[in-house]
Design a protein around this motif. Structure first.
Motif, PDB file in Angstrom:
ATOM      1  N   GLY A   1     -11.172  23.763 -49.054  1.00 54.01           N
ATOM      2  CA  GLY A   1      -9.838  23.666 -49.619  1.00 54.01           C
ATOM      3  C   GLY A   1      -9.807  24.034 -51.092  1.00 54.01           C
ATOM      4  O   GLY A   1     -10.839  24.260 -51.734  1.00 54.01           O
ATOM      5  N   THR A   2      -8.587  24.089 -51.633  1.00 51.39           N
ATOM      6  CA  THR A   2      -8.396  24.426 -53.047  1.00 51.39           C
ATOM      7  C   THR A   2      -8.986  23.352 -53.950  1.00 51.39           C
ATOM      8  O   THR A   2      -8.784  22.158 -53.730  1.00 51.39           O
ATOM      9  CB  THR A   2      -6.896  24.580 -53.359  1.00 51.39           C
ATOM     10  N   ARG A   3      -9.722  23.777 -54.969  1.00 49.52           N
ATOM     11  CA  ARG A   3     -10.263  22.873 -55.984  1.00 49.52           C
ATOM     12  C   ARG A   3      -9.967  23.509 -57.343  1.00 49.52           C
ATOM     13  O   ARG A   3     -10.189  24.705 -57.528  1.00 49.52           O
ATOM     14  CB  ARG A   3     -11.773  22.676 -55.813  1.00 49.52           C
ATOM     15  N   TYR A   4      -9.504  22.684 -58.265  1.00 54.64           N
ATOM     16  CA  TYR A   4      -9.087  23.204 -59.563  1.00 54.64           C
ATOM     17  C   TYR A   4     -10.116  22.881 -60.637  1.00 54.64           C
ATOM     18  O   TYR A   4     -10.958  22.007 -60.492  1.00 54.64           O
ATOM     19  CB  TYR A   4      -7.727  22.642 -59.947  1.00 54.64           C
ATOM     20  N   GLY A   5      -9.968  23.566 -61.767  1.00 57.50           N
ATOM     21  CA  GLY A   5     -10.913  23.450 -62.870  1.00 57.50           C
ATOM     22  C   GLY A   5     -11.901  24.585 -62.739  1.00 57.50           C
ATOM     23  O   GLY A   5     -12.989  24.423 -62.202  1.00 57.50           O
ATOM     24  N   GLU A   6     -11.511  25.787 -63.202  1.00 53.11           N
ATOM     25  CA  GLU A   6     -12.254  26.994 -62.863  1.00 53.11           C
ATOM     26  C   GLU A   6     -13.272  27.430 -63.909  1.00 53.11           C
ATOM     27  O   GLU A   6     -14.315  27.981 -63.559  1.00 53.11           O
ATOM     28  CB  GLU A   6     -11.265  28.169 -62.654  1.00 53.11           C
ATOM     29  N   HIS A   7     -12.960  27.212 -65.170  1.00 50.69           N
ATOM     30  CA  HIS A   7     -13.749  27.862 -66.222  1.00 50.69           C
ATOM     31  C   HIS A   7     -14.916  26.995 -66.681  1.00 50.69           C
ATOM     32  O   HIS A   7     -14.770  25.791 -66.894  1.00 50.69           O
ATOM     33  CB  HIS A   7     -12.853  28.162 -67.424  1.00 50.69           C
ATOM     34  N   ILE A   8     -16.091  27.619 -66.831  1.00 51.56           N
ATOM     35  CA  ILE A   8     -17.229  26.937 -67.451  1.00 51.56           C
ATOM     36  C   ILE A   8     -17.810  27.842 -68.535  1.00 51.56           C
ATOM     37  O   ILE A   8     -17.805  29.067 -68.428  1.00 51.56           O
ATOM     38  CB  ILE A   8     -18.333  26.538 -66.440  1.00 51.56           C
ATOM     39  N   SER A   9     -18.301  27.209 -69.583  1.00 51.60           N
ATOM     40  CA  SER A   9     -18.842  27.919 -70.739  1.00 51.60           C
ATOM     41  C   SER A   9     -20.313  28.270 -70.503  1.00 51.60           C
ATOM     42  O   SER A   9     -20.941  27.787 -69.550  1.00 51.60           O
ATOM     43  CB  SER A   9     -18.727  27.028 -71.976  1.00 51.60           C
TER      44      SER A   9
ATOM     45  N   HIS B   1     -17.743  34.615 -58.403  1.00 51.05           N
ATOM     46  CA  HIS B   1     -17.355  34.157 -59.736  1.00 51.05           C
ATOM     47  C   HIS B   1     -17.172  35.350 -60.672  1.00 51.05           C
ATOM     48  O   HIS B   1     -17.898  36.348 -60.583  1.00 51.05           O
ATOM     49  CB  HIS B   1     -18.404  33.205 -60.299  1.00 51.05           C
ATOM     50  N   LEU B   2     -16.213  35.242 -61.579  1.00 52.87           N
ATOM     51  CA  LEU B   2     -15.915  36.305 -62.542  1.00 52.87           C
ATOM     52  C   LEU B   2     -16.533  35.955 -63.892  1.00 52.87           C
ATOM     53  O   LEU B   2     -16.311  34.858 -64.419  1.00 52.87           O
ATOM     54  CB  LEU B   2     -14.402  36.465 -62.688  1.00 52.87           C
ATOM     55  N   LYS B   3     -17.312  36.871 -64.455  1.00 52.04           N
ATOM     56  CA  LYS B   3     -17.889  36.644 -65.778  1.00 52.04           C
ATOM     57  C   LYS B   3     -16.780  36.656 -66.826  1.00 52.04           C
ATOM     58  O   LYS B   3     -15.941  37.548 -66.842  1.00 52.04           O
ATOM     59  CB  LYS B   3     -18.942  37.698 -66.094  1.00 52.04           C
ATOM     60  N   SER B   4     -16.796  35.641 -67.683  1.00 53.63           N
ATOM     61  CA  SER B   4     -15.743  35.471 -68.682  1.00 53.63           C
ATOM     62  C   SER B   4     -16.284  35.745 -70.076  1.00 53.63           C
ATOM     63  O   SER B   4     -17.375  35.289 -70.432  1.00 53.63           O
ATOM     64  CB  SER B   4     -15.182  34.044 -68.621  1.00 53.63           C
ATOM     65  N   SER B   5     -15.495  36.473 -70.867  1.00 51.09           N
ATOM     66  CA  SER B   5     -15.932  36.839 -72.215  1.00 51.09           C
ATOM     67  C   SER B   5     -15.642  35.759 -73.251  1.00 51.09           C
ATOM     68  O   SER B   5     -16.148  35.811 -74.364  1.00 51.09           O
ATOM     69  CB  SER B   5     -15.252  38.138 -72.644  1.00 51.09           C
ATOM     70  N   GLY B   6     -14.784  34.770 -72.894  1.00 55.47           N
ATOM     71  CA  GLY B   6     -14.484  33.711 -73.853  1.00 55.47           C
ATOM     72  C   GLY B   6     -13.099  33.126 -73.652  1.00 55.47           C
ATOM     73  O   GLY B   6     -12.521  33.225 -72.566  1.00 55.47           O
TER      74      GLY B   6
ATOM     75  N   ASP C   1     -15.773  33.688 -78.644  1.00 50.45           N
ATOM     76  CA  ASP C   1     -16.455  34.817 -78.012  1.00 50.45           C
ATOM     77  C   ASP C   1     -17.832  34.375 -77.525  1.00 50.45           C
ATOM     78  O   ASP C   1     -18.632  33.849 -78.297  1.00 50.45           O
ATOM     79  CB  ASP C   1     -16.587  35.959 -79.026  1.00 50.45           C
ATOM     80  N   TYR C   2     -18.113  34.606 -76.239  1.00 49.56           N
ATOM     81  CA  TYR C   2     -19.403  34.206 -75.668  1.00 49.56           C
ATOM     82  C   TYR C   2     -20.497  35.268 -75.861  1.00 49.56           C
ATOM     83  O   TYR C   2     -21.633  35.057 -75.434  1.00 49.56           O
ATOM     84  CB  TYR C   2     -19.243  33.943 -74.173  1.00 49.56           C
ATOM     85  N   LEU C   3     -20.166  36.380 -76.476  1.00 51.11           N
ATOM     86  CA  LEU C   3     -21.105  37.491 -76.577  1.00 51.11           C
ATOM     87  C   LEU C   3     -22.412  37.090 -77.248  1.00 51.11           C
ATOM     88  O   LEU C   3     -23.489  37.571 -76.888  1.00 51.11           O
ATOM     89  CB  LEU C   3     -20.449  38.642 -77.356  1.00 51.11           C
ATOM     90  N   PHE C   4     -22.319  36.175 -78.220  1.00 50.34           N
ATOM     91  CA  PHE C   4     -23.501  35.847 -79.011  1.00 50.34           C
ATOM     92  C   PHE C   4     -24.284  34.657 -78.453  1.00 50.34           C
ATOM     93  O   PHE C   4     -25.263  34.221 -79.059  1.00 50.34           O
ATOM     94  CB  PHE C   4     -23.084  35.588 -80.463  1.00 50.34           C
ATOM     95  N   HIS C   5     -23.856  34.120 -77.331  1.00 46.26           N
ATOM     96  CA  HIS C   5     -24.634  33.094 -76.646  1.00 46.26           C
ATOM     97  C   HIS C   5     -25.765  33.776 -75.873  1.00 46.26           C
ATOM     98  O   HIS C   5     -25.620  34.928 -75.445  1.00 46.26           O
ATOM     99  CB  HIS C   5     -23.736  32.310 -75.685  1.00 46.26           C
TER     100      HIS C   5
ATOM    101  N   PHE D   1     -22.003  35.218 -71.581  1.00 40.59           N
ATOM    102  CA  PHE D   1     -20.760  35.078 -70.822  1.00 40.59           C
ATOM    103  C   PHE D   1     -20.655  33.666 -70.272  1.00 40.59           C
ATOM    104  O   PHE D   1     -21.651  32.943 -70.151  1.00 40.59           O
ATOM    105  CB  PHE D   1     -20.704  36.087 -69.660  1.00 40.59           C
ATOM    106  N   GLY D   2     -19.417  33.263 -69.972  1.00 42.47           N
ATOM    107  CA  GLY D   2     -19.172  32.071 -69.166  1.00 42.47           C
ATOM    108  C   GLY D   2     -18.766  32.532 -67.775  1.00 42.47           C
ATOM    109  O   GLY D   2     -18.954  33.696 -67.420  1.00 42.47           O
TER     110      GLY D   2
END
Length: 388
Positions: free
Chosen positions: A43-51, A74-79, A92-96, A100-101
């Protein structure tokens, strides 16, 4: 079905990130663990983004990299792009080290985590509804129901990781204390063209007069859009919910522009309040994650908080069952301290936004938070309902 003849060392109510992380820690030291999960991970679960820091935590608890970093669901996130106080800023996650998150497909993520726990010997009972707890001779009988009927199991220790509902703690007589009446109103937006979302890998946050908006793109091309506001400020009685939604999103110019060619789905409502249990532990039980303390989603700490707390707590419970109480007491003190610090940080962040100083939402957040009793018209969702 599980019967009382089967003795578990620990039973965990809730098979989300916090509960599964605790289960993995306990299983890593050879304990027998059962998890009762109310859903089946479809089923649907919310809270999508992680750093990126959350990715480090996932690898630390042993989740294979191809289940997280390289999973196509999962989609790679830039920030994160924020328009707080009227000024655009970018985390910006570039320097981690990871660079990416992730914007997660939560059903896929939670299911992979559950499968990993089962591969380590954890018993997971899905579609399980907790019914009752009975203390007996230094242990617990737990009564539950799932698709097979009623069941019972015996466990030396209980971990309540059931989210905002805190079902075990409330069954033992604990009352949830709320600090506000914030809710989340979420819609999913679909597009016929997959190219529409390709360039949007950042999460967007944009305030408005009655709260703030959140927009996140998923690998499927779906956009998840959520309005966070107080329950009494979203007037569903005067207009349709769709009209109220449209009136308020017109203030979020940046998010509205990105939704232009997407078709909105139905709305879902759930609690997003800051809340806590007055006592997060008792004789041979403890609450963790959102069952113990629920943070404002603005903190972005829901998933990573659950993973880190779960692992540390699991190891402390293992020591407790060996007769060493000190590590568990230290975890309890640390969790209390984290919540106290969170209240101060939350207050400071909200008071930076001054454009709607006369709005009820922002006036309520201009002073430090205090717990109070909320009237029925301010709470539009039941105490046990939760997506965050």
């Amino acid at each position: 079905m599980v019967t009382p003849d089967i003795q578990f060392d620990v039973c965990i109510l809730g098979g989300g990130p916090a509960g599964l992380s605790a289960a993995l820690a306990l299983a890593s030291v050879g304990l027998q663990v059962a998890v009762i999960e109310k859903g089946d991970y479809t089923g649907t679960r919310y809270g999508e983004h992680i750093s990126p820091s959350a990715l480090s935590s996932l690898l630390h608890i042993g989740l294979p990299a191809n289940d997280v970093l390289d999973c196509p669901a999962h989609l790679k996130s830039s920030g994160i792009r924020s328009f707080w106080s009227g000024e655009e800023s970018q985390t910006d996650y570039l320097f981690h080290p990871f660079g990416f998150g992730l914007n997660l497909s939560r059903p896929e993520f939670d299911q992979r985590l559950a499968e990993h726990a089962m591969s380590k010997g954890v018993t997971i009972l899905t579609n399980g509804k907790f019914l009752q707890s009975l203390p007996t001779h230094g242990a617990w009988y737990l009564l539950f129901r799932n698709q097979h009927g009623n069941g019972k199991l015996r466990s030396r220790f209980i971990v309540d990781a059931s989210g905002r509902g805190a079902v075990f703690a409330r069954n033992r007589g604990e009352r949830v204390i709320r600090f506000d009446s914030q809710i989340a109103i979420t819609r999913r937006f679909e597009s016929a063209s997959s190219s529409k979302h390709a360039s949007m890998t950042s999460v967007l946050i944009e305030p408005c007069s009655i709260g703030w908006w959140y927009l996140c793109s998923l690998s499927s091309g779906t956009l998840v859009c959520t309005l966070f506001t107080d329950a009494d400020l979203f007037k569903r009685g005067c207009h349709s919910a769709e009209s109220e939604w449209d009136n308020n999103i017109s203030e979020a110019k940046n998010i509205l522009a990105l939704l232009a060619d997407f078709k909105p789905g139905k709305m879902s409502f759930c609690s997003a309040a800051t809340q806590r249990l007055p006592k997060i532990h008792g004789e041979n039980w403890i609450a963790i994650g959102d069952a113990a303390f629920s943070f404002d989603p603005l903190s972005g700490q829901g998933i990573v908080k659950g993973i880190r707390q779960g692992w540390i707590l699991g190891l402390a419970v293992a020591r407790f069952l060996e007769g060493d109480r000190e590590p568990l007491q230290k975890v309890i003190e640390d969790i209390e301290s984290i919540f106290t610090d969170y209240l101060g940080i939350r207050h400071e962040y909200y008071r930076q936004e001054k454009r709607w100083a006369d709005s009820q939402f922002w006036k309520r957040r201009s002073t430090p938070m205090r717990p109070r009793t909320w009237s029925s018209n301010e709470i539009m969702v039941s105490p046990g309902s939760s997506c965050w």
